[in-house]
Scaffold this active site. Structure first.
Site, short mmCIF file in Angstrom:
data_model
loop_
_atom_site.label_atom_id
_atom_site.label_comp_id
_atom_site.label_asym_id
_atom_site.label_seq_id
_atom_site.Cartn_x
_atom_site.Cartn_y
_atom_site.Cartn_z
N GLU A 106 29.66 32.39 40.64
CA GLU A 106 28.43 31.76 41.13
C GLU A 106 27.41 31.76 39.99
O GLU A 106 27.42 32.63 39.11
CB GLU A 106 27.97 32.57 42.34
N ASP A 107 26.52 30.77 39.99
CA ASP A 107 25.52 30.70 38.93
C ASP A 107 24.42 31.76 39.10
O ASP A 107 24.21 32.59 38.24
CB ASP A 107 24.93 29.28 38.82
N ASP A 110 20.39 34.82 44.37
CA ASP A 110 18.95 34.77 44.59
C ASP A 110 18.63 35.55 45.89
O ASP A 110 18.62 36.77 45.87
CB ASP A 110 18.55 33.29 44.65
N THR A 111 18.45 34.85 47.00
CA THR A 111 18.20 35.57 48.26
C THR A 111 19.47 36.26 48.76
O THR A 111 19.39 37.22 49.54
CB THR A 111 17.73 34.60 49.36
N GLY A 112 20.62 35.75 48.36
CA GLY A 112 21.89 36.32 48.81
C GLY A 112 22.50 35.57 49.98
O GLY A 112 23.61 35.89 50.42
N THR A 114 23.67 32.43 50.19
CA THR A 114 24.87 31.67 49.82
C THR A 114 26.06 32.61 49.62
O THR A 114 27.16 32.36 50.13
CB THR A 114 24.61 30.87 48.52
N LEU A 115 25.84 33.68 48.88
CA LEU A 115 26.95 34.60 48.60
C LEU A 115 27.45 35.28 49.87
O LEU A 115 28.66 35.45 50.05
CB LEU A 115 26.52 35.64 47.56
N ASP A 166 20.35 23.30 37.62
CA ASP A 166 19.57 22.06 37.67
C ASP A 166 18.21 22.23 38.33
O ASP A 166 17.96 23.21 39.05
CB ASP A 166 20.33 21.00 38.47
P1 IMP Z 1 20.69 32.11 47.43
O1 IMP Z 1 21.51 31.62 48.59
O2 IMP Z 1 19.22 32.20 47.80
O3 IMP Z 1 21.17 33.38 46.82
O4 IMP Z 1 20.68 30.95 46.38
C1 IMP Z 1 21.63 30.78 45.45
C2 IMP Z 1 21.58 29.36 44.96
O5 IMP Z 1 20.24 28.85 44.84
C3 IMP Z 1 22.14 29.27 43.57
O6 IMP Z 1 23.53 29.12 43.61
C4 IMP Z 1 21.44 28.07 43.01
O7 IMP Z 1 22.12 26.89 43.38
C5 IMP Z 1 20.10 28.06 43.70
N1 IMP Z 1 19.04 28.65 42.83
C6 IMP Z 1 18.37 29.77 43.05
N2 IMP Z 1 17.49 30.01 42.06
C7 IMP Z 1 17.63 28.99 41.19
C8 IMP Z 1 17.00 28.68 39.92
O8 IMP Z 1 16.13 29.40 39.39
N3 IMP Z 1 17.43 27.55 39.30
C9 IMP Z 1 18.39 26.74 39.82
N4 IMP Z 1 19.01 27.00 40.99
C10 IMP Z 1 18.62 28.12 41.67
#
Ligand code: IMP
Length: 185
Positions: A106-107, A110-112, A114-115, A166
């Site tokens: 995964e790139d 962030d909040t967690g 998606t993971l 992006d």
């Molecule tokens: P989560 O579900 O909040 O953990 O979000 C993860 C996804 O949010 C990553 O896989 C990215 O696609 C997107 N994301 C979160 N922060 C950034 C950022 O700073 N730049 C680009 N994409 C981000």
């Protein structure tokens, strides 16, 4: 592009990805591994990481979208890229992962949300082993208690682009990871 500030240079990224590859090589001890990349952000990271791993590796891709997610849904609403909490699968893996050694790539963590979603989904395949590699970890923004086994860099709460990441589909081909100031926060 003048507004972009380099947070992690291509040299720093290459060095760290090589270290991660060595660690994965050690941990996987000669076992075959399927790397599952999350489109599109992890594509660049995955392609570099798999070339640093000395095991029998194959790869596959998965894609998700988050309702209410930042620029993608509403390009004009800079600053409102928070996920609403709903994650939806838009592309599944093309093979069963049952009995396989899987590393989800995964790139950004962030909040967690998606993971957490993807872990549940992929563990449902009953893999032999399951690990997670993320390039970037915005640890301070976590809403759900989820962690990666391999983390490239822990970064501050800033919106970053480049190296696959992006903003409204732009900047993915920048070789460095840069802060996009107007969208941060
Ligand atoms: P989560 O579900 O909040 O953990 O979000 C993860 C996804 O949010 C990553 O896989 C990215 O696609 C997107 N994301 C979160 N922060 C950034 C950022 O700073 N730049 C680009 N994409 C981000």
């Amino acid at each position: 592009m003048d507004e972009l500030r380099i947070l992690l240079s291509r040299e720093q990224i290459a060095q760290r990805v090589a270290e991660m590859g060595r660690q994965i090589t050690t941990d996987c001890a000669g076992e075959p591994v399927i790397f599952v990349g999350v489109l599109k952000g992890a594509a660049v990271f995955l392609s570099d990481l798999v070339r640093q791993v000395r095991v029998d590796a194959t790869f596959d891709f998965i894609a998700v979208s988050s309702y209410g997610n930042r620029a993608r849904a509403n390009q004009e609403l800079a600053g409102s890229w928070e996920s609403s909490g709903e994650v939806r699968l838009t592309k599944d893996v093309e093979q069963s992962l049952r009995g396989k050694n899987v590393i989800l790539v995964e790139d950004i963590l962030d909040t967690g949300l998606t993971l957490t979603f993807l872990k549940r989904l992929l563990l449902g395949h009953e893999p032999k082993s399951f690990r997670v590699a993320v390039l970037l970890d915005k640890a301070s923004r976590r809403k759900l208690a989820v962690a990666a086994d391999y983390v490239g860099f822990v970064i501050p709460d800033e919106f970053v682009v480049g190296y696959g990441l992006d903003y409204a589909e732009k900047f993915r081909n920048i070789p460095d990871i840069c802060v996009l100031p107007d969208v941060s926060g």
